[in-house]
Design an enzyme around this catalytic site. Structure first.
Site, short mmCIF file in Angstrom:
data_model
loop_
_atom_site.label_atom_id
_atom_site.label_comp_id
_atom_site.label_asym_id
_atom_site.label_seq_id
_atom_site.Cartn_x
_atom_site.Cartn_y
_atom_site.Cartn_z
N HIS A 1 -95.91 42.09 -15.94
CA HIS A 1 -95.43 41.92 -14.59
C HIS A 1 -95.35 42.79 -13.51
CE1 HIS A 1 -91.72 40.38 -12.48
NE2 HIS A 1 -91.00 40.36 -13.62
N ARG B 1 -94.43 32.51 -12.98
CA ARG B 1 -94.39 32.81 -13.72
C ARG B 1 -94.24 32.39 -14.81
NH1 ARG B 1 -88.38 36.10 -15.37
NH2 ARG B 1 -89.45 37.67 -14.35
N LYS C 1 -94.15 15.11 -19.00
CA LYS C 1 -95.27 14.82 -19.27
C LYS C 1 -96.74 14.39 -20.00
CE LYS C 1 -93.61 12.28 -14.69
NZ LYS C 1 -93.87 12.50 -13.30
N ARG D 1 -83.61 37.33 -10.65
CA ARG D 1 -84.14 38.76 -9.48
C ARG D 1 -85.29 38.41 -9.10
NH1 ARG D 1 -80.92 40.28 -12.00
NH2 ARG D 1 -82.00 38.97 -13.93
N THR D 2 -86.61 37.29 -10.35
CA THR D 2 -87.70 37.43 -9.43
C THR D 2 -88.40 36.49 -8.65
OG1 THR D 2 -89.04 38.41 -11.52
CG2 THR D 2 -90.09 37.64 -10.57
N1 CP Z 1 -86.42 41.68 -13.88
C1 CP Z 1 -86.79 40.63 -13.90
O1 CP Z 1 -88.23 39.44 -14.23
O2 CP Z 1 -85.67 39.29 -14.12
P1 CP Z 1 -85.53 38.06 -13.85
O3 CP Z 1 -85.84 37.76 -15.32
O4 CP Z 1 -84.41 37.63 -13.58
O5 CP Z 1 -86.69 37.65 -12.84
#
Ligand code: CP
Length: 302
Positions: free
Chosen positions: A129, A101, A80, A51-52
């Protein structure tokens, strides 16, 4: 917000949360606006995501920008031995904004201190998040018509769940009443409860989903996250702690909605999907408009 990194949800004020929601509402009416006009955004995903990453990419494309980056750190020079410091220094030369991320808590703050372009934290370990939280706020506002004084039930992995940590901090400025439902091993960390005590907000902790959920405005379900456990036995013991079923919500408020950041494993029975309370798939759509809003505000385009 202009040219500022978004690392923690507390980097923004209440007024800034509301500004993001207002701009997201504008994008929901018209999500294809060529504001980026070919500008390059880097999406560095050192941890898996559906999603993100894809909603950020969709947002950048709808804004007329271009995306570079990786969805698997194993395809980058990290394999590496390249450090995060060097990676961020280099990618800062290639893009005008970095979405990142990373599994390490604090990595996004560290990156923001190195980068010469703004960093958007797309999740750093069990810490924060913030873009998920803004889309959660937008989902709550759209379904409840307000953000103030709501009864918020957070269920599942409250220890490692970065989404509930960020959401708690954001909703605390809207005077939420919190109910934390988790097994002992996955309770909300002390620092968040101490924060609520300090600002005078009430919370109740429980081990079971019982008929107190009849008072809920929002039930925020979370997955028990296998990848955060160092002890596989602890994961096995807690992984099926809660499964939300339709018959458990027979006496809930008609306006109540079930949210979940997803991915779901088995904590929401699929029969709930077709009932009146499910909102988690609409919630994912809201992520596109919210991320368009965040990008355009940081880039000074709104
Ligand atoms: N909600 C969320 O962070 O989903 P993903 O881990 O798929 O990005």
């Amino acid at each position: 917000m202009k040219h500022k990194s978004l690392v923690s949800i507390t980097d923004y004020s209440k007024a800034e949360y509301l500004k993001v929601l207002e701009v997201a509402n504008d994008f929901e009416k018209n999500s294809y606006q060529n504001l980026l006009n070919g500008k390059v955004v880097a999406a560095l995903f050192f941890e898996p995501s559906t999603r993100t990453r894809l909603s950020f990419e969709s947002a950048i494309n709808r804004l007329g920008g271009k995306v570079i980056g990786f969805s698997d750190a194993n395809t980058s020079s990290v394999t590496k031995g390249e450090t995060l410091y060097d990676t961020i220094k280099v990618v800062s030369n290639y893009a005008e904004l970095i979405v990142m991320r990373h599994p390490l808590e604090g990595s996004a703050r560290y990156a923001s201190e190195i980068a010469k372009v703004p960093i958007i934290n797309a999740g750093d370990g069990a810490n924060q998040h913030p873009t998920q939280t803004l889309l959660d706020l937008y989902s709550i506002y759209k379904t409840q018509g307000k953000l103030d004084n709501l009864n918020i039930y957070m269920v599942g992995d409250l220890k490692y769940g970065r989404t509930v940590h960020s959401l708690l901090m954001a909703l605390s400025v809207f005077n939420a009443n919190f109910y934390f439902i988790s097994p002992d091993e996955l309770k909300m960390p002390k620092e968040y409860k101490m924060y609520l005590d300090k600002i005078g907000l009430k919370f109740i902790e429980k081990k079971d989903i019982d008929d107190t959920i009849n008072e809920a405005d929002i039930i925020y379900m979370t997955r028990v996250q296998k990848e955060r456990f160092s002890d596989p036995i602890e994961y096995e013991r807690t992984k099926n702690a809660y499964v939300l079923k339709s018959d458990m919500m027979e006496n809930c408020r008609p306006s109540m909605k079930v949210l979940h950041p997803l991915p779901r494993v088995n904590e929401i029975d699929i029969e709930v999907d077709s009932g009146p309370y499910a909102y988690y798939f609409e919630q994912t759509e809201n992520g596109v408009y919210i991320r368009e809003a965040i990008i355009s505000l940081i880039m000074g385009l709104k």
